[in-house]
Motif scaffolding. Sequence first.
Motif: not given
Length: 540
Positions: A159-166
């Motif tokens: 799973i690749e994060v879309g924007i940022g992370g938190a």
Amino acid sequence: MPSRDIKNYMHSCFISTNACALEQVRRERGHPQLQLQAMRGFLERAGLVVEELDHLNIIHVTGTKGKGSTCAFTEQILRSYGFRTGFYSSPHLVQVRERIRINGKPIGKELFTKYFWQVYGRLYETKDTHGGSMPAYFRFLTILAFHIFLQEKVDLAVIEVGIGGAYDCTNIIRRPWVCGIASLGIDHTSILGDTIEKIAWQKGGIFKPGVPAFTVKQPDSPMMVLKERAKEIGCPLWVCPELEEYPADSGPLRLGLAGHHQRSNASLALQLSHSWLQRRLKACRRPLASSQAPLWRKGSILVFSNSTSLSSWAVGLEDTEWPGRTQTLKHGPVTYFLDGAHTTRSMLACVSWFSEVASQHERTTGGPVVRVLLFNATGERDSAAMLKLLVPCHFDFAVFCPNITEAIASCNADQQNFNVSVENMLTRCLDNQRSWRLLNGQEEKPGDQLLISRDVLPLVAAECCSKTLVFPCILSALQWLSQGRDSILAHPDKRVIPVKPSVTAKAAPLRDATGIHVLVAGSLHLVGGVLKHLDPSFAS
């Protein structure tokens, strides 16, 4: 509803572009926890619960540059071991189905349609009891990906994060098996913060208690932030070695993705894959064979213990494909170099890669070569800064166009931005052209001229200088710069977009050259539009 209509229908039901999804995140950034709370609510309305995601054995990856390539390497390595993989990434290049992959392939149209209506139907049925709310575009696709991976019974999901992370909507994942953070840099500052330390804090938000995490070497300040986040959350964090630090008795590792910057992504992928495999074998209560346990700990760094064990992983690295990233396509005398670099840091890597590989091609061409830049940038990107980095490449022509595949109404809905007018997109191109001319010491010339007939697209494109041109769509730009020498673009089925005779005359060097080298950069959406025309597999 027929599957061919689903894309237009989906765009009419949800926020339809990455740009608009970003705008929604900006609006909600004052209440970031509400984003995850809302995502959990949508997930439950779609018939899923967060606990079910634990069964996907997730590898969760974020970063500013290289997170997609890291995911691609990781997925390929584990698929090479015979596991059934799911891979969720963004954005897509041509078709939205590219974001959701099973065993490395975009999910088929029939399955996409089937699962789309299952998820959409459940959300729509519960809309009235939840104030009429429906998930935004990226949220919906994330829920859809989770649903598909569960239904298709994958062994793991990358799973690749879309924007940022938190506060990214993928971060509803409670118990990933391993987390990774690729190279950090400055991007999405209006959402993540205006310093690399603030951005590092956001990225470290994907750490989970007790879950192993890996990162590549980072500048001291953001690395300190990541270490503090890991300590605060209770997450063991290791720093990957450079690829050169691995034993190479059997020869250097060969990567399927070109460019020196991919080496750190490959190292991170090796660590993520190994960590995942260790847990998988432990869960199956199987002993680790020597070829499956090739790592040993050296301080905070994991390295391969011998080159023999490394060789079983090298196949995955070499077989990795990730279109639109340091990709080369040769069509007769026209060679395209495609890279979706869209930040100054990624553009630096792109320039390094292009300079090296284009020079290699030119040494074997056997005659004069014309270099052409095809560029566009969107959103809050600093176009002038990226263009400045491209000046040393010594392009003979710089061509600018918006991310519109064709100047006709049948343009692929998956590649349209319905929230930005075509006039605004072309104005951005004209601004980019002016920046390029100033960077190259060319004087401003008043009076733009029409390159494309208004009956095709009611816009004016600029012909300010023989070295720079702006076209209103990708196809018209490609047809001009290839001058009929690319058989794919010259195919009878391709609609020929007419240009003024004066513009055709300026292309004489392109017709006379032995080779034409085209760098396409600045936007993944631009690269996707180019691939739609150049690669039949994307057009189908």
